[in-house]
Motif scaffolding. Structure first.
Motif, short mmCIF file in Angstrom:
data_model
loop_
_atom_site.label_atom_id
_atom_site.label_comp_id
_atom_site.label_asym_id
_atom_site.label_seq_id
_atom_site.Cartn_x
_atom_site.Cartn_y
_atom_site.Cartn_z
N UNK A 166 -2.92 28.39 -21.67
CA UNK A 166 -3.72 29.42 -21.00
C UNK A 166 -5.20 29.09 -21.11
N UNK A 167 -5.92 29.36 -20.02
CA UNK A 167 -7.36 29.08 -19.98
C UNK A 167 -8.19 30.28 -20.42
N UNK A 168 -7.67 31.48 -20.19
CA UNK A 168 -8.34 32.70 -20.63
C UNK A 168 -7.32 33.67 -21.20
N UNK A 169 -7.78 34.57 -22.03
CA UNK A 169 -6.92 35.64 -22.55
C UNK A 169 -7.73 36.93 -22.61
N UNK A 170 -7.04 38.03 -22.73
CA UNK A 170 -7.70 39.33 -22.92
C UNK A 170 -7.43 39.77 -24.35
N UNK A 171 -8.51 39.98 -25.09
CA UNK A 171 -8.40 40.35 -26.50
C UNK A 171 -9.35 41.50 -26.78
N UNK A 172 -8.79 42.63 -27.24
CA UNK A 172 -9.58 43.85 -27.49
C UNK A 172 -10.37 44.28 -26.26
N UNK A 173 -9.72 44.14 -25.10
CA UNK A 173 -10.35 44.58 -23.86
C UNK A 173 -11.37 43.61 -23.29
N UNK A 174 -11.55 42.46 -23.90
CA UNK A 174 -12.53 41.47 -23.43
C UNK A 174 -11.80 40.23 -22.92
N UNK A 175 -12.33 39.67 -21.84
CA UNK A 175 -11.81 38.43 -21.29
C UNK A 175 -12.48 37.26 -22.01
N UNK A 176 -11.69 36.44 -22.67
CA UNK A 176 -12.20 35.31 -23.44
C UNK A 176 -11.64 34.01 -22.89
N UNK A 177 -12.46 32.97 -22.92
CA UNK A 177 -11.97 31.65 -22.54
C UNK A 177 -11.41 30.96 -23.78
N UNK A 178 -10.45 30.08 -23.58
CA UNK A 178 -9.81 29.39 -24.70
C UNK A 178 -10.38 27.98 -24.83
N UNK A 179 -10.16 27.33 -25.97
CA UNK A 179 -10.60 25.93 -26.12
C UNK A 179 -9.98 25.01 -25.08
N UNK A 180 -8.82 25.40 -24.51
CA UNK A 180 -8.19 24.58 -23.49
C UNK A 180 -9.10 24.40 -22.27
N UNK A 181 -9.74 25.50 -21.84
CA UNK A 181 -10.66 25.42 -20.70
C UNK A 181 -11.88 24.59 -21.04
N UNK A 182 -12.40 24.76 -22.24
CA UNK A 182 -13.61 24.04 -22.63
C UNK A 182 -13.37 22.54 -22.69
N UNK A 183 -12.23 22.12 -23.26
CA UNK A 183 -11.96 20.69 -23.37
C UNK A 183 -11.68 20.07 -22.01
N UNK A 184 -11.08 20.84 -21.09
CA UNK A 184 -10.88 20.34 -19.72
C UNK A 184 -12.22 20.08 -19.04
N UNK A 185 -13.15 21.02 -19.22
CA UNK A 185 -14.48 20.84 -18.65
C UNK A 185 -15.19 19.66 -19.32
N UNK A 186 -14.94 19.46 -20.60
CA UNK A 186 -15.56 18.34 -21.31
C UNK A 186 -15.09 17.01 -20.74
N UNK A 187 -13.79 16.88 -20.49
CA UNK A 187 -13.24 15.64 -19.93
C UNK A 187 -13.81 15.40 -18.54
N UNK A 188 -13.80 16.45 -17.71
CA UNK A 188 -14.25 16.28 -16.32
C UNK A 188 -15.72 15.99 -16.18
N UNK A 189 -16.56 16.72 -16.92
CA UNK A 189 -18.01 16.55 -16.77
C UNK A 189 -18.51 15.29 -17.47
N UNK A 190 -17.83 14.86 -18.53
CA UNK A 190 -18.26 13.64 -19.22
C UNK A 190 -18.11 12.43 -18.31
N UNK A 191 -17.12 12.48 -17.41
CA UNK A 191 -16.90 11.35 -16.50
C UNK A 191 -18.10 11.13 -15.59
N UNK A 192 -18.94 12.16 -15.40
CA UNK A 192 -20.13 12.00 -14.56
C UNK A 192 -21.01 10.87 -15.09
#
Length: 356
Positions: free
Chosen positions: A183-209
């Motif tokens: 999962x890329x995001x979750x809802x916890x205590x009524x807040x939408x949070x991003x997970x490390x999975x989304x962050x590491x995907x962005x890291x792989x993609x943007x580092x290739x630049x």
């Protein structure tokens, strides 16, 4: 090569179909990728690239086919350098083995989209400013020299440092500190949070630049056809996920890779400068695509063979060094060892226990 809009559309649709097949057949269910699975898919992507190049030969021109294979081999060799950074990113974010292939798949797709933007910009610059070849050539020669200097100095990236984009994302969007499956995001205590999975995907993609800054000028040094540049990059990147699992353990053995890549980049940089001089009306020899492909293949072969030989020699010398160090240590006076042992025993009486 004159490529119509319909061919462009069919090519993009075909690439998307291949990516979808790759996902649904081998990447939809999270699991640890075996060497056998990675090897099979690596062969599949290489065969698909070869078939595409053969199709260019039959339905296009032999020159277009040669440019594609030269560009594909160049981009594939340069992409191996990406894997070193991918290993660091996976380690920094502690990505579970079962989720690594999903991270790489999405990260590579992000990288492919960003490279398409770079290719479009490069093609626009080339069509507008002929002198841009001087800039590209000089940049590649400088990059080659920098690679050699780093290799001779023994410099290497031991840690991955997040880029500004990732730091901005982490500041602006609250995140969890643990993975929740794929999962890329979750809802916890009524807040939408991003997970490390989304962050590491962005890291792989943007580092290739960062890698695209030298790989895109390099392939434009082999062909100025945007269609060939894009397809060569696409096929090189789409097999990168499987290559990560196939040769991940062999990366440390490629000790001469930086030298090989520097020779390739320097060669293409000189080729670009010669082409720019030729376009400016100066009578200089131009390097043919056949000669370029031969040089690139020979450099990669020599680099691989010499790296494996050097790695084997280093591995053979390590046990000898350990034995010599052990023998040297055993000649220390026994009295000193006894005193040290006594000191430690005495100190341990007052030392708090570290066990819980």
């Amino acid at each position: 090569m004159d490529v119509s809009l319909s061919v462009w559309v069919l090519t993009v649709v075909g690439l998307c179909a291949l990516i979808a097949a790759d996902f649904f057949i081998g990447g939809r269910k999270p699991h640890e990728v075996s060497i056998k699975e990675a090897g099979i898919w690596t062969i599949v992507w290489i065969v698909l690239a070869a078939l595409f190049g053969a199709g260019l030969f039959v339905f296009g021109t032999p020159a277009a086919s040669g440019e594609f294979f030269a560009g594909y081999v160049t981009e594939k060799s340069l992409s191996v350098d990406n894997l070193f950074v991918f290993v660091l990113i996976m380690a920094k974010f502690a990505v579970p083995a079962a989720y690594q292939q999903r991270v790489l798949m999405v990260g590579v797709l992000i990288a492919l989209v960003l490279r398409a933007v770079f290719i479009a910009m490069g093609a626009a610059l080339i069509s507008t400013f002929s002198w841009i070849f001087f800039v590209f050539g000089a940049f590649l020669i400088w990059t080659a020299w920098k690679l050699i200097q780093e290799a001779r100095g023994g410099e290497s990236e031991e840690e991955y440092e997040e880029n500004r984009f990732l730091k901005l994302v982490e500041r602006r969007f609250p995140s969890t500190d643990r993975y929740h499956g794929t999962r890329l995001t979750i809802v916890e205590n009524g807040r939408r949070l991003i997970t490390p999975m989304l962050i590491v995907m962005l890291a792989i993609g943007t580092t290739d630049v960062l890698f695209a800054l030298d790989s895109i000028p390099a392939i434009f040094g082999l062909t100025q056809d945007p269609y060939i540049v894009f397809t060569a990059n696409a096929f090189a990147l789409m097999g990168l996920r499987q290559l990560y699992f196939l040769i991940g353990g062999l990366l440390k053995k490629l000790v001469h890779l930086a030298y090989g890549l520097s020779v390739i980049l320097g060669f293409i940089g000189v080729k670009l400068v010669l082409h720019a001089l030729h376009e400016a009306g100066v009578h200089v020899p131009e390097v043919s695509i056949a000669f370029s492909l031969t040089v690139i293949g020979a450099v990669l072969l020599i680099t691989t063979v010499s790296s494996l030989y050097a790695s084997r020699r280093i591995a053979a010398e390590e046990p000898v060094a350990v034995v010599e160090a052990t023998a040297k240590g055993s000649t220390e006076p026994a009295r000193a060892a006894g005193e040290d042992a006594g000191d430690v025993s005495g100190d341990e009486a007052d030392r708090p226990s570290l066990r819980s």
